[in-house]
Design a protein around this motif. Sequence first.
Motif, mmCIF file in Angstrom:
data_model
loop_
_atom_site.group_PDB
_atom_site.id
_atom_site.type_symbol
_atom_site.label_atom_id
_atom_site.label_comp_id
_atom_site.label_asym_id
_atom_site.label_seq_id
_atom_site.Cartn_x
_atom_site.Cartn_y
_atom_site.Cartn_z
ATOM 1 N N GLU A 1 -4.043 2.901 -1.893
ATOM 2 C CA GLU A 1 -3.459 4.190 -1.485
ATOM 3 C C GLU A 1 -4.220 4.750 -0.296
ATOM 4 O OE1 GLU A 1 -2.702 8.808 -2.901
ATOM 5 O OE2 GLU A 1 -3.946 7.499 -4.145
ATOM 6 N N VAL A 2 -3.473 5.054 0.752
ATOM 7 C CA VAL A 2 -3.996 5.818 1.875
ATOM 8 C C VAL A 2 -3.405 7.209 1.744
ATOM 9 C CG1 VAL A 2 -3.895 6.177 4.367
ATOM 10 C CG2 VAL A 2 -4.404 3.910 3.454
ATOM 11 N N ARG A 3 -4.281 8.185 1.686
ATOM 12 C CA ARG A 3 -3.861 9.574 1.535
ATOM 13 C C ARG A 3 -4.236 10.319 2.806
ATOM 14 N NH1 ARG A 3 -7.102 11.645 -2.999
ATOM 15 N NH2 ARG A 3 -6.030 9.934 -4.020
ATOM 16 N N PHE A 4 -3.239 10.861 3.485
ATOM 17 C CA PHE A 4 -3.515 11.708 4.637
ATOM 18 C C PHE A 4 -3.605 13.142 4.130
ATOM 19 C CE2 PHE A 4 -1.526 8.075 6.823
ATOM 20 C CZ PHE A 4 -2.510 7.818 7.759
ATOM 21 N N VAL A 5 -4.758 13.757 4.342
ATOM 22 C CA VAL A 5 -5.012 15.115 3.864
ATOM 23 C C VAL A 5 -4.947 16.031 5.075
ATOM 24 C CG1 VAL A 5 -6.588 16.616 2.612
ATOM 25 C CG2 VAL A 5 -6.462 14.172 2.041
ATOM 26 N N LEU A 6 -3.901 16.858 5.114
ATOM 27 C CA LEU A 6 -3.610 17.679 6.283
ATOM 28 C C LEU A 6 -3.918 19.142 5.982
ATOM 29 C CD1 LEU A 6 -2.704 15.454 8.064
ATOM 30 C CD2 LEU A 6 -1.312 15.201 6.023
ATOM 31 N N MET B 1 0.843 -1.176 0.000
ATOM 32 C CA MET B 1 0.000 0.000 0.000
ATOM 33 C C MET B 1 0.892 1.245 0.000
ATOM 34 S SD MET B 1 -2.080 1.650 3.151
ATOM 35 C CE MET B 1 -1.666 0.244 4.076
ATOM 36 N N LYS B 2 0.434 2.226 -0.741
ATOM 37 C CA LYS B 2 1.140 3.493 -0.861
ATOM 38 C C LYS B 2 0.524 4.492 0.123
ATOM 39 C CE LYS B 2 1.696 7.093 -4.353
ATOM 40 N NZ LYS B 2 1.344 7.463 -5.721
ATOM 41 N N ILE B 3 1.362 5.202 0.861
ATOM 42 C CA ILE B 3 0.912 6.281 1.743
ATOM 43 C C ILE B 3 1.359 7.594 1.125
ATOM 44 C CG2 ILE B 3 1.169 7.376 4.007
ATOM 45 C CD1 ILE B 3 1.509 4.599 5.203
ATOM 46 N N THR B 4 0.396 8.487 0.903
ATOM 47 C CA THR B 4 0.727 9.805 0.380
ATOM 48 C C THR B 4 0.201 10.870 1.331
ATOM 49 O OG1 THR B 4 -1.271 9.864 -0.985
ATOM 50 C CG2 THR B 4 0.728 9.074 -2.044
ATOM 51 N N LEU B 5 0.819 12.033 1.260
ATOM 52 C CA LEU B 5 0.427 13.177 2.080
ATOM 53 C C LEU B 5 0.042 14.327 1.163
ATOM 54 C CD1 LEU B 5 3.363 13.197 4.663
ATOM 55 C CD2 LEU B 5 1.196 11.982 4.824
ATOM 56 N N PHE C 1 -7.756 10.185 4.516
ATOM 57 C CA PHE C 1 -7.958 10.382 5.955
ATOM 58 C C PHE C 1 -7.607 11.808 6.358
ATOM 59 C CE2 PHE C 1 -7.316 5.788 6.140
ATOM 60 C CZ PHE C 1 -8.008 5.369 7.273
ATOM 61 N N PRO C 2 -8.352 12.396 7.285
ATOM 62 C CA PRO C 2 -7.894 13.628 7.940
ATOM 63 C C PRO C 2 -7.009 13.248 9.133
ATOM 64 C CG PRO C 2 -10.022 13.043 8.823
ATOM 65 C CD PRO C 2 -9.676 11.981 7.779
ATOM 66 N N ALA C 3 -6.544 14.228 9.856
ATOM 67 C CA ALA C 3 -5.792 13.987 11.103
ATOM 68 C C ALA C 3 -6.821 13.828 12.228
ATOM 69 C CB ALA C 3 -4.827 15.128 11.375
ATOM 70 N N ILE C 4 -7.299 12.611 12.387
ATOM 71 C CA ILE C 4 -8.393 12.317 13.321
ATOM 72 C C ILE C 4 -8.019 12.714 14.756
ATOM 73 C CG2 ILE C 4 -9.797 10.453 14.317
ATOM 74 C CD1 ILE C 4 -9.420 8.984 11.591
ATOM 75 N N SER C 5 -8.940 13.372 15.424
ATOM 76 C CA SER C 5 -8.880 13.786 16.841
ATOM 77 C C SER C 5 -7.953 14.963 17.133
ATOM 78 C CB SER C 5 -8.518 12.607 17.762
ATOM 79 O OG SER C 5 -9.599 11.724 17.901
ATOM 80 N N THR C 6 -7.339 15.556 16.111
ATOM 81 C CA THR C 6 -6.373 16.633 16.378
ATOM 82 C C THR C 6 -7.003 18.018 16.458
ATOM 83 O OG1 THR C 6 -5.828 16.930 14.037
ATOM 84 C CG2 THR C 6 -4.489 15.351 15.298
ATOM 85 N N GLY C 7 -8.282 18.132 16.156
ATOM 86 C CA GLY C 7 -8.963 19.426 16.230
ATOM 87 C C GLY C 7 -9.521 19.659 17.617
ATOM 88 N N VAL C 8 -10.840 19.735 17.705
ATOM 89 C CA VAL C 8 -11.491 20.029 18.979
ATOM 90 C C VAL C 8 -11.267 18.928 20.020
ATOM 91 C CG1 VAL C 8 -13.228 21.556 17.982
ATOM 92 C CG2 VAL C 8 -13.741 19.128 18.270
ATOM 93 N N TYR C 9 -10.850 17.727 19.578
ATOM 94 C CA TYR C 9 -10.586 16.646 20.536
ATOM 95 C C TYR C 9 -9.167 16.716 21.104
ATOM 96 C CZ TYR C 9 -15.024 14.431 19.221
ATOM 97 O OH TYR C 9 -16.348 14.152 19.004
ATOM 98 N N ALA D 1 4.217 16.991 10.705
ATOM 99 C CA ALA D 1 4.182 15.889 11.670
ATOM 100 C C ALA D 1 3.965 14.556 10.952
ATOM 101 C CB ALA D 1 3.091 16.119 12.706
ATOM 102 N N PHE D 2 3.038 14.517 10.007
ATOM 103 C CA PHE D 2 2.786 13.288 9.266
ATOM 104 C C PHE D 2 3.970 12.938 8.376
ATOM 105 C CE2 PHE D 2 -1.391 13.600 10.940
ATOM 106 C CZ PHE D 2 -1.984 12.349 10.798
ATOM 107 N N ALA D 3 4.588 13.947 7.780
ATOM 108 C CA ALA D 3 5.757 13.695 6.921
ATOM 109 C C ALA D 3 6.888 13.042 7.714
ATOM 110 C CB ALA D 3 6.234 14.993 6.269
ATOM 111 N N GLU D 4 7.070 13.462 8.938
ATOM 112 C CA GLU D 4 8.110 12.895 9.805
ATOM 113 C C GLU D 4 7.898 11.403 10.006
ATOM 114 O OE1 GLU D 4 11.465 12.644 12.055
ATOM 115 O OE2 GLU D 4 10.791 14.443 10.993
#
Length: 168
Positions: free
Chosen positions: A149-154, A1-5, A117-125, A162-165
């Motif tokens: 492909e899993v794409r993290f959309v930041l 699986m490919k991970i993209t940002l 995917f978004p950055a789950i729980s990083t907002g109001v949570y 942070a995700f790139a790291e």
Amino acid sequence: MKITLVRGDITEQHADAIVNAANSSLLGGGGVDGAIHRKGGPDILAECRALRASSYGRGLPTGQAVATTAGRLNARWVIHTVGPVHSRDEDRSELLASCHREALRVADELGARTVAFPAISTGVYRWPVEDAARIAVETVRATKTSVEEVRFVLFDDPAYEAFAEHAR
């Protein structure tokens, strides 16, 4: 699986499935949840209401996932998952990991090949973005899935960095 940002707006993504950082009511809210409901239109809310009337009368439990249509979004489905509220007193990292595993499980059931995917729980949570990125990337890498492909959309530069790291 490919991970993209991607640095940007998850509602603008072309993907088989877009993951919604939903609240347990499934009836819309703020942040990513509100943006997905607004842009996706009334069909998403109608299916969420039907889920509440049948399987999820008390709401979607934290760490679980369920799919609806994507309405007017550039996707076939929205996969709703409820992230945990961050706590300094209790380790809830397994619940955050479960959000990612369960979203991928639902994606597999749907036959989705690309999932944003978004950055789950990083907002109001209030989950610290560095820790959320670590959990998200490690969990996605460790999950057996047919997703290609899993794409993290930041949404902002600190989240992207942070995700790139962790995605290296």
